[in-house]
Enzyme design. Structure first.
Site, PDB file in Angstrom:
ATOM      1  N   PRO A 197      -0.068  27.886   1.612  1.00  0.00           N
ATOM      2  CA  PRO A 197       1.171  28.282   2.283  1.00  0.00           C
ATOM      3  C   PRO A 197       2.258  27.222   2.097  1.00  0.00           C
ATOM      4  O   PRO A 197       2.013  26.032   2.308  1.00  0.00           O
ATOM      5  CB  PRO A 197       0.747  28.387   3.751  1.00  0.00           C
ATOM      6  CG  PRO A 197      -0.727  28.636   3.707  1.00  0.00           C
ATOM      7  CD  PRO A 197      -1.216  27.862   2.526  1.00  0.00           C
ATOM      8  N   GLU A 198       3.437  27.655   1.666  1.00  0.00           N
ATOM      9  CA  GLU A 198       4.553  26.743   1.469  1.00  0.00           C
ATOM     10  C   GLU A 198       5.578  26.984   2.583  1.00  0.00           C
ATOM     11  O   GLU A 198       5.330  27.738   3.523  1.00  0.00           O
ATOM     12  CB  GLU A 198       5.145  26.954   0.074  1.00  0.00           C
ATOM     13  CG  GLU A 198       4.122  26.670  -1.038  1.00  0.00           C
ATOM     14  CD  GLU A 198       4.658  26.858  -2.440  1.00  0.00           C
ATOM     15  OE1 GLU A 198       5.870  27.098  -2.596  1.00  0.00           O
ATOM     16  OE2 GLU A 198       3.869  26.788  -3.391  1.00  0.00           O
TER      17      GLU A 198
END
Length: 279
Positions: free
Chosen positions: A2-3
């Site tokens: 996840p960014e």
């Protein structure tokens, strides 16, 4: 992994629903990357006052402290009034008066940490080095240009480092560099002023677009409402090696930079064939 867009989508998907909730119970599963840092009982009775984000960290402001959450490489949060029984990969649960907050993390690289305040040394060790938020006013063109001018590493690597601008991870760095028509192997300090201007605008555009699309769901990610993201379906270059460029038709190429995959259009980004030796 996840960014920033995925973490921001997660925050937005439950902040209004959990604000004002009282903690009624806490359950810890298998150990995560870092320990909670306190006995779970210290959370009981505390009120969730807000949910903020810094880089890829979620910061839950409590009436008596701070809960810092990182989703690691495969984590996702769910928040609802009714969830199924916890599974083998559910490693943190916080039962509140407004619903159950649960962290699912198959690879257990995520973390949930409790501390008295953001000034705690553990928090500062993780947050103090972070660069500007890409959508904040502090991330303006003069700041970006000045920080790049003193960096000799390839621009893709500088973006991933997170000390100039946070949250521009592998997916969004490739997309921003394509939009700005920049060779990702170019040393940051060698970028021309027009290139810096295009890249600055591209970063802001791509990050906002990804948030609007609910982030990217490649494997595990979903919002706290259980919704997948759709940005990956519209990516111009990321994970499209061998497919035609959506703008010029040239096959997208992949090369390795610092053990990470970089996707480019050789024609749009003006990359000589020599860049791909050994790719």
């Amino acid at each position: 992994m996840p960014e920033l867009p995925e973490v921001e989508v997660t925050r937005r998907s439950f902040v209004d629903r959990i604000r004002g909730a009282r903690v009624a119970g806490v359950h810890m599963g298998k150990p995560l990357r870092w320990p909670l840092g306190a006995e779970p009982e210290v959370l009981l009775g505390q009120e969730v006052q807000d949910v903020r984000r810094r880089g890829k960290y979620l910061l839950l402001d409590l009436s008596g402290g701070l809960l810092m959450v990182h989703l690691g490489m495969s984590g996702s949060l769910r928040f609802d009034t009714l969830l199924p029984p916890p599974g083998v990969h559910d490693h943190f649960e916080m039962d509140t008066s407004l619903g159950l907050l649960r962290l699912n993390d198959p690879r257990r690289f995520g973390a949930v940490m409790y501390m008295q305040a953001e000034s705690d040394p553990r928090a500062q060790k993780l947050l103090a080095h972070l660069g500007a938020e890409p959508l904040d006013d502090a991330f303006d063109l003069p700041y970006f240009a000045a920080r790049l001018k003193v960096r000799s590493a390839p621009i893709k690597q500088v973006l991933l480092a997170g000390d100039v601008v946070v949250g521009v991870g592998n997916i969004y760095a490739s997309e921003a560099l394509f939009r700005a028509r920049i060779d990702p192997t170019t040393p940051a300090r060698a970028l021309t002023r027009p290139q810096v201007e295009r890249l600055w605008a591209a970063i802001r555009y791509i990050i906002q677009w990804a948030i609007d699309e609910g982030g990217s769901t490649l494997r595990d990610f979903s919002s706290a409402e259980g919704r997948n993201g759709y940005f990956q379906l519209q990516a111009m270059v990321y994970d499209r090696a061998g497919q035609p460029c959506r703008e010029c038709g040239t096959p997208i190429r992949m090369l390795r930079q610092g053990q990470r995959s970089t996707y480019v259009c050789p024609r749009c980004q003006k990359m000589p064939a020599s860049r791909f030796k050994g790719a």
